[in-house]
Write an enzyme that holds these catalytic residues in place. Structure first.
Site, PDB file in Angstrom:
ATOM      1  N   THR A  11       0.805  -1.270  -0.063  1.00 47.00           N
ATOM      2  CA  THR A  11      -0.008   0.248   0.191  1.00 47.00           C
ATOM      3  C   THR A  11       0.745   1.161   0.149  1.00 47.00           C
ATOM      4  O   THR A  11       0.349   2.507  -0.196  1.00 47.00           O
ATOM      5  CB  THR A  11      -0.747   0.167   1.232  1.00 47.00           C
ATOM      6  OG1 THR A  11       0.146  -0.136   2.220  1.00 47.00           O
ATOM      7  CG2 THR A  11      -2.143  -0.987   1.273  1.00 47.00           C
ATOM      8  N   GLY A  12       2.085   1.033   0.133  1.00 40.06           N
ATOM      9  CA  GLY A  12       3.120   2.280   0.355  1.00 40.06           C
ATOM     10  C   GLY A  12       3.344   3.045  -0.934  1.00 40.06           C
ATOM     11  O   GLY A  12       2.880   2.661  -1.943  1.00 40.06           O
ATOM     12  N   ARG A  38      -3.279  -2.463   9.924  1.00 46.31           N
ATOM     13  CA  ARG A  38      -4.496  -1.388   9.440  1.00 46.31           C
ATOM     14  C   ARG A  38      -5.135  -1.729   8.181  1.00 46.31           C
ATOM     15  O   ARG A  38      -6.206  -1.280   7.985  1.00 46.31           O
ATOM     16  CB  ARG A  38      -3.667   0.009   9.425  1.00 46.31           C
ATOM     17  CG  ARG A  38      -3.098   0.518  10.964  1.00 46.31           C
ATOM     18  CD  ARG A  38      -2.471   1.914  10.524  1.00 46.31           C
ATOM     19  NE  ARG A  38      -1.256   1.860   9.606  1.00 46.31           N
ATOM     20  CZ  ARG A  38       0.062   1.590  10.195  1.00 46.31           C
ATOM     21  NH1 ARG A  38      -0.003   0.994  11.345  1.00 46.31           N
ATOM     22  NH2 ARG A  38       1.253   1.496   9.449  1.00 46.31           N
ATOM     23  N   ARG A 112      20.941  -5.088   3.853  1.00 45.31           N
ATOM     24  CA  ARG A 112      21.893  -4.520   2.912  1.00 45.31           C
ATOM     25  C   ARG A 112      23.269  -4.803   3.099  1.00 45.31           C
ATOM     26  O   ARG A 112      23.994  -4.874   2.136  1.00 45.31           O
ATOM     27  CB  ARG A 112      21.572  -3.069   2.653  1.00 45.31           C
ATOM     28  CG  ARG A 112      20.484  -2.585   1.846  1.00 45.31           C
ATOM     29  CD  ARG A 112      20.240  -1.167   1.338  1.00 45.31           C
ATOM     30  NE  ARG A 112      18.996  -0.861   0.746  1.00 45.31           N
ATOM     31  CZ  ARG A 112      18.499   0.311   1.322  1.00 45.31           C
ATOM     32  NH1 ARG A 112      19.046   1.185   2.012  1.00 45.31           N
ATOM     33  NH2 ARG A 112      17.089   0.433   0.704  1.00 45.31           N
ATOM     34  N   CYS A 151      17.892   4.498  -2.696  1.00 45.59           N
ATOM     35  CA  CYS A 151      17.480   5.217  -3.692  1.00 45.59           C
ATOM     36  C   CYS A 151      18.595   6.188  -4.283  1.00 45.59           C
ATOM     37  O   CYS A 151      18.827   6.103  -5.315  1.00 45.59           O
ATOM     38  CB  CYS A 151      16.211   5.939  -3.855  1.00 45.59           C
ATOM     39  SG  CYS A 151      16.044   7.005  -2.312  1.00 45.59           S
ATOM     40  N   GLN A 177      17.064  15.942  -2.537  1.00 50.72           N
ATOM     41  CA  GLN A 177      16.092  14.554  -2.538  1.00 50.72           C
ATOM     42  C   GLN A 177      14.668  14.714  -2.653  1.00 50.72           C
ATOM     43  O   GLN A 177      14.107  15.569  -1.928  1.00 50.72           O
ATOM     44  CB  GLN A 177      16.570  13.412  -1.674  1.00 50.72           C
ATOM     45  CG  GLN A 177      18.075  13.051  -1.886  1.00 50.72           C
ATOM     46  CD  GLN A 177      18.423  11.953  -0.771  1.00 50.72           C
ATOM     47  OE1 GLN A 177      19.500  11.951  -0.421  1.00 50.72           O
ATOM     48  NE2 GLN A 177      17.670  10.936  -0.555  1.00 50.72           N
ATOM     49  N   GLY A 181      10.688  10.195  -1.794  1.00 55.78           N
ATOM     50  CA  GLY A 181      11.802   9.441  -1.184  1.00 55.78           C
ATOM     51  C   GLY A 181      11.541   9.162   0.299  1.00 55.78           C
ATOM     52  O   GLY A 181      12.039   8.287   0.950  1.00 55.78           O
ATOM     53  N   GLU A 203      20.941   8.831   5.775  1.00 59.33           N
ATOM     54  CA  GLU A 203      21.061   8.573   4.375  1.00 59.33           C
ATOM     55  C   GLU A 203      22.611   8.980   3.886  1.00 59.33           C
ATOM     56  O   GLU A 203      22.907   8.137   3.130  1.00 59.33           O
ATOM     57  CB  GLU A 203      20.203   9.976   3.630  1.00 59.33           C
ATOM     58  CG  GLU A 203      19.994  10.041   2.051  1.00 59.33           C
ATOM     59  CD  GLU A 203      19.075   8.620   1.523  1.00 59.33           C
ATOM     60  OE1 GLU A 203      18.349   8.224   2.588  1.00 59.33           O
ATOM     61  OE2 GLU A 203      18.705   8.713   0.571  1.00 59.33           O
ATOM     62  N   HIS A 243      15.590  12.391  -7.482  1.00 55.41           N
ATOM     63  CA  HIS A 243      16.694  13.021  -6.804  1.00 55.41           C
ATOM     64  C   HIS A 243      17.688  13.382  -7.623  1.00 55.41           C
ATOM     65  O   HIS A 243      18.234  12.805  -8.629  1.00 55.41           O
ATOM     66  CB  HIS A 243      17.440  11.712  -5.872  1.00 55.41           C
ATOM     67  CG  HIS A 243      16.521  11.106  -4.796  1.00 55.41           C
ATOM     68  ND1 HIS A 243      15.295  11.564  -4.553  1.00 55.41           N
ATOM     69  CD2 HIS A 243      16.741   9.970  -4.133  1.00 55.41           C
ATOM     70  CE1 HIS A 243      14.768  11.059  -3.703  1.00 55.41           C
ATOM     71  NE2 HIS A 243      15.648  10.021  -3.303  1.00 55.41           N
ATOM     72  N   THR A 329      11.621   6.370  -7.203  1.00 58.65           N
ATOM     73  CA  THR A 329      10.612   5.504  -6.924  1.00 58.65           C
ATOM     74  C   THR A 329      10.681   4.494  -8.033  1.00 58.65           C
ATOM     75  O   THR A 329      10.163   3.347  -8.012  1.00 58.65           O
ATOM     76  CB  THR A 329       8.974   5.752  -6.564  1.00 58.65           C
ATOM     77  OG1 THR A 329       8.676   6.390  -7.673  1.00 58.65           O
ATOM     78  CG2 THR A 329       9.066   6.864  -5.441  1.00 58.65           C
TER      79      THR A 329
HETATM   80  N1  LIG Z   1      10.099   5.948  -1.256  1.00 56.65           N
HETATM   81  C1  LIG Z   1      11.276   5.936  -2.135  1.00 56.65           C
HETATM   82  O1  LIG Z   1      11.527   6.444  -2.910  1.00 56.65           O
HETATM   83  C2  LIG Z   1      12.074   4.723  -1.577  1.00 56.65           C
HETATM   84  C3  LIG Z   1      13.280   4.387  -2.388  1.00 56.65           C
HETATM   85  C4  LIG Z   1      14.062   3.430  -2.139  1.00 56.65           C
HETATM   86  C5  LIG Z   1      13.968   2.367  -0.951  1.00 56.65           C
HETATM   87  N2  LIG Z   1      12.621   2.750  -0.218  1.00 56.65           N
HETATM   88  C6  LIG Z   1      12.748   1.929   0.744  1.00 56.65           C
HETATM   89  O2  LIG Z   1      11.128   1.131   0.590  1.00 56.65           O
HETATM   90  C7  LIG Z   1      10.674   0.912   1.768  1.00 56.65           C
HETATM   91  C8  LIG Z   1       9.307   1.228   1.655  1.00 56.65           C
HETATM   92  O3  LIG Z   1       9.168   2.635   1.615  1.00 56.65           O
HETATM   93  P1  LIG Z   1       7.752   3.706   1.177  1.00 56.65           P
HETATM   94  O4  LIG Z   1       8.368   5.024   0.729  1.00 56.65           O
HETATM   95  O5  LIG Z   1       7.029   2.779   0.260  1.00 56.65           O
HETATM   96  O6  LIG Z   1       7.120   3.677   2.700  1.00 56.65           O
HETATM   97  P2  LIG Z   1       5.675   3.928   2.945  1.00 56.65           P
HETATM   98  O7  LIG Z   1       5.004   4.883   1.920  1.00 56.65           O
HETATM   99  O8  LIG Z   1       5.581   4.633   4.348  1.00 56.65           O
HETATM  100  O9  LIG Z   1       4.792   2.478   3.045  1.00 56.65           O
HETATM  101  C9  LIG Z   1       5.138   1.630   3.953  1.00 56.65           C
HETATM  102  C10 LIG Z   1       4.423   0.320   3.843  1.00 56.65           C
HETATM  103  O10 LIG Z   1       4.670  -0.657   5.038  1.00 56.65           O
HETATM  104  C11 LIG Z   1       3.739  -0.958   5.279  1.00 56.65           C
HETATM  105  N3  LIG Z   1       3.752  -1.120   6.921  1.00 56.65           N
HETATM  106  C12 LIG Z   1       3.941  -0.182   7.690  1.00 56.65           C
HETATM  107  N4  LIG Z   1       4.142  -0.514   9.092  1.00 56.65           N
HETATM  108  C13 LIG Z   1       3.923  -1.902   8.938  1.00 56.65           C
HETATM  109  C14 LIG Z   1       3.655  -3.039   9.925  1.00 56.65           C
HETATM  110  N5  LIG Z   1       3.731  -2.635  11.178  1.00 56.65           N
HETATM  111  N6  LIG Z   1       3.587  -4.126   9.315  1.00 56.65           N
HETATM  112  C15 LIG Z   1       3.567  -4.355   8.073  1.00 56.65           C
HETATM  113  N7  LIG Z   1       3.545  -3.536   6.987  1.00 56.65           N
HETATM  114  C16 LIG Z   1       3.649  -2.196   7.594  1.00 56.65           C
HETATM  115  C17 LIG Z   1       2.610  -0.075   4.939  1.00 56.65           C
HETATM  116  O11 LIG Z   1       1.195  -0.690   5.251  1.00 56.65           O
HETATM  117  P3  LIG Z   1       0.036   0.384   5.542  1.00 56.65           P
HETATM  118  O12 LIG Z   1      -0.405   1.151   4.552  1.00 56.65           O
HETATM  119  O13 LIG Z   1      -1.005  -0.568   5.966  1.00 56.65           O
HETATM  120  O14 LIG Z   1       0.370   1.246   6.716  1.00 56.65           O
HETATM  121  C18 LIG Z   1       2.868   0.298   3.702  1.00 56.65           C
HETATM  122  O15 LIG Z   1       2.326  -0.487   2.889  1.00 56.65           O
HETATM  123  C19 LIG Z   1      11.471   1.402   2.823  1.00 56.65           C
HETATM  124  O16 LIG Z   1      12.212   0.451   3.454  1.00 56.65           O
HETATM  125  C20 LIG Z   1      12.154   2.794   2.312  1.00 56.65           C
HETATM  126  O17 LIG Z   1      13.244   2.849   3.083  1.00 56.65           O
HETATM  127  C21 LIG Z   1      11.761   3.957  -0.502  1.00 56.65           C
END
Ligand SMILES: NC(=O)c1ccc[n+]([C@@H]2O[C@H](COP(=O)([O-])OP(=O)(O)OC[C@H]3O[C@@H](n4cnc5c(N)ncnc54)[C@H](OP(=O)(O)O)[C@@H]3O)[C@@H](O)[C@H]2O)c1
Length: 350
Positions: A11-12, A38, A112, A151, A177, A181, A203, A243, A329
């Site tokens: 969902t994120g 949730r 990692r 990223c 950035q 992100g 970071e 970024h 992303t």
């Molecule tokens: N955004 C970027 O550009 C990017 C780039 C590279 C790496 N990352 C990495 O990728 C990962 C995800 O990032 P994001 O940006 O997508 O974060 P995000 O938008 O905050 O999404 C987090 C996801 O994890 C789930 N989650 C949260 N708490 C949880 C729990 N207690 N148990 C199980 N699932 C849970 C959330 O589900 P709910 O909706 O149910 O809360 C949601 O699906 C992170 O480790 C981040 O560092 C992100």
């Protein structure tokens, strides 16, 4: 043969990109979506705050989200591999539970730097995939964990790889950035409008340490980090996606600017040779305009999978300096994970 895919953290911000990029993918089909309690039990369309310009695929919206544990995912459908887009603080034990049974390709930071986990960029260090066999033997897993880097590290490491031929010694990088992100909802609007935040937690350490592992040499048992010195300063700016990084490098040799541009332009890796479905034709695009790359105009180059370099010039302090842009992303997250999985399929690992 189509491989069936589960997405943890579906969902994120990154989870949504996985769904968008896997829609119609020739090799992968999304079957299971997992997120926090949730979201579990709700249809994806009700659980997810969809934040992408393209529509949520109709049939994905109908899938019921489950918890991120092995039992719930196994009960929800057939799975051949798992993409993890969980928060780094939670991912460690959850990914290990899944790796006992499935290949896990992770976007989270938890594993990692593990000695037996590849930190993979398919164009840069495909030979690091040989670590998977060592990992399986050591941990007794049927599956495995392969990590994608952070990223901002992915685009930096891609840009540095062609410079290794000139004897890369020192790197100073300043990042600008994008907001996506930080995940959703990320940084509060009142903190970022009319502002730059000169700090992103952990970071700088990730850029400095991960890059050396990625560019390091795998000796058949472990990775010897690349002998380079890196210094990073990371900033959050008021941009949605993409970024931008100002990079200064010191090289042993003294190539002229045109030679460096040529090295960037001709750089190709395993994904291009293997013609993987998500591989950009040109991993690095070099622009000549004085004011490019810019996030708004350049982040979607190569369907978001190319990095765009511009303003390559001599550096009076070190040797060469340039600007480098990547879609955080796509090339920095979901697109990177999918390209990693495609490489593993092509190499018979999945
Ligand atoms: N955004 C970027 O550009 C990017 C780039 C590279 C790496 N990352 C990495 O990728 C990962 C995800 O990032 P994001 O940006 O997508 O974060 P995000 O938008 O905050 O999404 C987090 C996801 O994890 C789930 N989650 C949260 N708490 C949880 C729990 N207690 N148990 C199980 N699932 C849970 C959330 O589900 P709910 O909706 O149910 O809360 C949601 O699906 C992170 O480790 C981040 O560092 C992100």
């Amino acid at each position: 043969m189509t491989r069936k895919v589960a997405i943890l953290g579906a969902t994120g911000t990154v989870g949504q990109r996985f769904i968008q990029l896997l829609n119609g993918h020739p090799w992968f089909e999304v079957t299971v979506l997992a997120a926090s309690e949730r979201s579990a039990g709700k249809k994806y369309r009700d659980a997810c705050n969809w934040r992408l310009e393209s529509e949520m695929p109709e049939e994905i919206g109908e899938i019921t989200v489950v918890n991120t544990d092995l039992k719930s995912v196994d009960a929800a459908g057939d799975v051949d591999l798992v993409f993890s887009a969980l928060p780094g603080s939670l991912a460690g034990p959850i990914e290990e539970e899944f790796a006992a049974k499935y290949p896990v390709i992770s976007k989270a930071s938890a594993h990692r730097l593990d000695e037996d986990v590849p930190l993979l960029i398919p164009e840069v260090n495909p030979e690091h995939l040989d670590m998977i066999q060592i990992q399986r033997e050591r941990r007794g897993w049927e599956g495995f964990i392969s990590n994608d880097p952070n990223c901002s590290t992915i685009q930096l490491a891609i840009s540095l790889k062609p410079l290794m031929e000139f004897g890369l010694r020192r790197v100073i990088v300043t990042t600008m950035q994008a907001l996506s992100g930080a995940g959703y909802p990320g940084v509060a609007s009142l903190d970022i409008i009319d502002n730059v935040i000169p700090y992103i937690s952990k970071e700088e350490e990730k850029l400095e340490v991960e890059t050396k592992k990625i560019l390091g040499t795998f000796d058949g048992s472990k990775v010897k980090p690349a002998p380079i010195v890196l210094s990073a300063s990371c900033n959050r700016v008021n941009v949605k996606d993409g970024h931008l990084e100002a990079v200064h490098v010191e090289l042993e040799e003294n190539p002229d600017v045109e030679e460096v541009k040529e090295a960037f332009r001709k750089f190709r890796g395993a994904p291009q040779k293997l013609k993987l479905p998500s591989a950009p034709e040109e991993p690095i695009i070099v622009r000549e305009e004085v004011d490019r790359p810019q996030p708004r105009y350049d982040r979607d180059a190569g369907n978001g999978m190319s990095i765009v370099i511009g303003r390559v010039r001599r550096d009076p302090a070190l040797t060469i300096k340039y600007l480098c842009l990547g879609h955080n992303t796509i090339r920095g997250a979901a697109g990177a994970g999918i390209l990693s999985a495609e490489l593993m399929v092509a190499k018979g690992i999945i």
